[in-house]
Design an enzyme around this catalytic site. Structure first.
Site, mmCIF file in Angstrom:
data_model
loop_
_atom_site.group_PDB
_atom_site.id
_atom_site.type_symbol
_atom_site.label_atom_id
_atom_site.label_comp_id
_atom_site.label_asym_id
_atom_site.label_seq_id
_atom_site.Cartn_x
_atom_site.Cartn_y
_atom_site.Cartn_z
ATOM 1 N N ASN A 132 0.870 -1.150 0.023
ATOM 2 C CA ASN A 132 0.253 0.007 0.144
ATOM 3 C C ASN A 132 0.819 1.229 -0.006
ATOM 4 O O ASN A 132 1.903 1.287 -0.139
ATOM 5 C CB ASN A 132 -0.950 -0.016 1.152
ATOM 6 C CG ASN A 132 -2.383 0.661 0.929
ATOM 7 O OD1 ASN A 132 -2.383 1.695 0.491
ATOM 8 N ND2 ASN A 132 -3.355 0.064 1.324
ATOM 9 N N HIS B 216 23.417 1.736 12.999
ATOM 10 C CA HIS B 216 24.574 2.562 13.798
ATOM 11 C C HIS B 216 25.340 2.073 14.667
ATOM 12 O O HIS B 216 24.519 1.461 15.920
ATOM 13 C CB HIS B 216 24.156 3.947 13.590
ATOM 14 C CG HIS B 216 23.481 4.446 12.617
ATOM 15 N ND1 HIS B 216 24.360 5.167 11.340
ATOM 16 C CD2 HIS B 216 22.007 4.494 11.932
ATOM 17 C CE1 HIS B 216 23.517 5.397 10.403
ATOM 18 N NE2 HIS B 216 22.263 5.185 10.730
ATOM 19 N N SER C 151 -1.033 -1.358 8.786
ATOM 20 C CA SER C 151 -0.370 -0.188 8.650
ATOM 21 C C SER C 151 0.441 0.374 9.725
ATOM 22 O O SER C 151 0.505 -0.127 10.777
ATOM 23 C CB SER C 151 -1.626 0.854 8.702
ATOM 24 O OG SER C 151 -2.326 0.935 9.839
ATOM 25 N N ALA D 253 -1.033 -3.420 13.503
ATOM 26 C CA ALA D 253 -0.865 -1.684 13.260
ATOM 27 C C ALA D 253 -0.001 -1.303 14.372
ATOM 28 O O ALA D 253 -0.126 -1.525 15.405
ATOM 29 C CB ALA D 253 -2.130 -1.104 12.996
ATOM 30 N N THR E 124 11.265 -6.289 16.512
ATOM 31 C CA THR E 124 12.799 -6.040 16.719
ATOM 32 C C THR E 124 13.298 -7.590 17.164
ATOM 33 O O THR E 124 14.457 -7.774 17.318
ATOM 34 C CB THR E 124 13.193 -5.313 18.044
ATOM 35 O OG1 THR E 124 12.183 -5.817 19.279
ATOM 36 C CG2 THR E 124 12.536 -3.914 17.769
ATOM 37 N N ARG F 120 5.466 -8.357 19.926
ATOM 38 C CA ARG F 120 5.256 -9.629 20.835
ATOM 39 C C ARG F 120 4.124 -10.579 20.216
ATOM 40 O O ARG F 120 2.953 -9.943 19.778
ATOM 41 C CB ARG F 120 5.153 -9.423 22.138
ATOM 42 C CG ARG F 120 6.218 -8.809 22.874
ATOM 43 C CD ARG F 120 6.392 -8.690 24.399
ATOM 44 N NE ARG F 120 7.029 -8.291 24.943
ATOM 45 C CZ ARG F 120 7.612 -6.909 25.477
ATOM 46 N NH1 ARG F 120 6.652 -6.075 24.698
ATOM 47 N NH2 ARG F 120 8.704 -6.665 25.983
ATOM 48 N N ARG G 174 -0.711 -14.660 20.185
ATOM 49 C CA ARG G 174 -1.440 -16.112 19.770
ATOM 50 C C ARG G 174 -1.130 -16.781 18.624
ATOM 51 O O ARG G 174 -0.976 -15.853 17.613
ATOM 52 C CB ARG G 174 -2.980 -16.094 20.219
ATOM 53 C CG ARG G 174 -3.862 -15.374 19.180
ATOM 54 C CD ARG G 174 -5.232 -15.559 19.605
ATOM 55 N NE ARG G 174 -6.033 -14.957 18.682
ATOM 56 C CZ ARG G 174 -6.286 -15.205 17.546
ATOM 57 N NH1 ARG G 174 -5.993 -16.307 17.054
ATOM 58 N NH2 ARG G 174 -7.146 -14.523 16.698
#
Length: 203
Positions: free
Chosen positions: A83, A113, A149, A167, A172, A187, A190
Site C-alpha cells: 500500500n 549505527h 499499517s 498496526a 525487533t 510480541r 497467539r
C-alpha cells in the site's frame, strides 16, 4: 574488499563510497519517476520496477509512493502487494516472500549505527570531506504474511510464514510462523489457527 561487499556482509562500511552513492542515486531517481506515474500506467510502472528491483517475481504491485535506498538488495516474491508509502532501506538484503501484503506506511529498515558515538559520529578525511561508518542486518518476511499499517521491521528479523503483524508494531525480534503479533516492541499474542477462518460469501 569493496565497501559494497562489506555492506552486504554486515560489516562496518563507508556509505560515501562512489559505487554505493551511485547505486543509491539511481534508485532514488527510479523511485521519483515511479511516484510520478498513475496506477493505470501499468507498462511504465512495470518497467521502473524491473529496473529498481530486478530480483522480483510476477504479480508485484506497489501502490506508491515508494522509497527504496538501493532496490538491488530487495528480493520480492510473487503476488506481493504494498500500500501507500512503502519505505525499504536495503543496506543489506531484504527478502519478501510470495503473497505478502504490506499496509500503508510500512518501513523495512536494515541499516544499523554503532551504539557508541565515538564510532557513530562523522569523521574527517585528509581533504576535509566528512564521512561515517555504518553497518546493516538483513531481514526476511516469509510467504503469506500481512503487515498492517505503520509497521516497522528492523534489521536482523525474520517474520515466519503466515504471520500477521498488527498496526503500529515495531518488530525487533523474530516472529514464529502463523502468529498474530502486535506492539512496540512486537510480541506474539497467539497462534493463527483454523478457528480464525471467516465465513465466505456464496458464489
Amino acid at each position: 574488499m569493496s565497501e559494497r561487499t562489506k555492506m552486504l556482509a554486515g560489516q562496518l562500511y563507508d556509505p560515501s563510497d562512489p559505487e554505493l552513492a551511485g547505486q543509491r542515486l539511481a534508485a532514488h531517481r527510479l523511485c521519483q519517476q515511479f511516484n510520478q506515474t498513475f496506477e493505470e500506467q501499468t507498462t511504465e510502472r512495470q518497467a521502473l520496477i524491473d529496473q529498481l528491483t530486478p530480483d522480483h517475481r510476477p504479480g508485484v504491485f506497489f501502490q506508491g509512493p515508494i522509497f527504496l535506498d538501493y532496490g538491488l538488495n530487495t528480493h520480492v516474491g510473487e503476488n506481493v502487494y504494498a500500500n501507500v508509502n512503502l519505505t525499504v532501506l536495503d543496506t543489506c538484503d531484504v527478502t519478501i516472500g510470495d503473497n505478502v501484503m504490506l499496509g500503508p506506511n510500512v518501513t523495512l529498515a536494515t541499516p544499523m549505527h554503532p551504539l557508541r558515538y565515538q564510532q557513530r559520529n562523522l569523521r574527517s578525511r585528509a581533504d576535509g570531506r566528512l564521512y561515517d561508518l555504518e553497518y546493516g542486518k538483513p531481514l526476511t518476511i516469509e510467504a503469506n504474511c500481512w503487515l498492517a499499517s505503520n509497521v516497522t521491521v528492523c534489521g536482523g528479523v525474520t517474520i515466519g510464514a503466515g504471520s500477521v503483524i498488527g498496526a503500529g508494531s515495531v518488530v525487533t525480534r523474530d516472529i514464529p510462523a502463523n502468529s498474530l503479533a502486535v506492539g512496540n516492541p512486537c510480541r506474539v499474542v497467539r497462534p493463527i489457527t483454523a478457528a480464525d477462518t471467516l465465513p465466505e460469501p456464496h458464489p
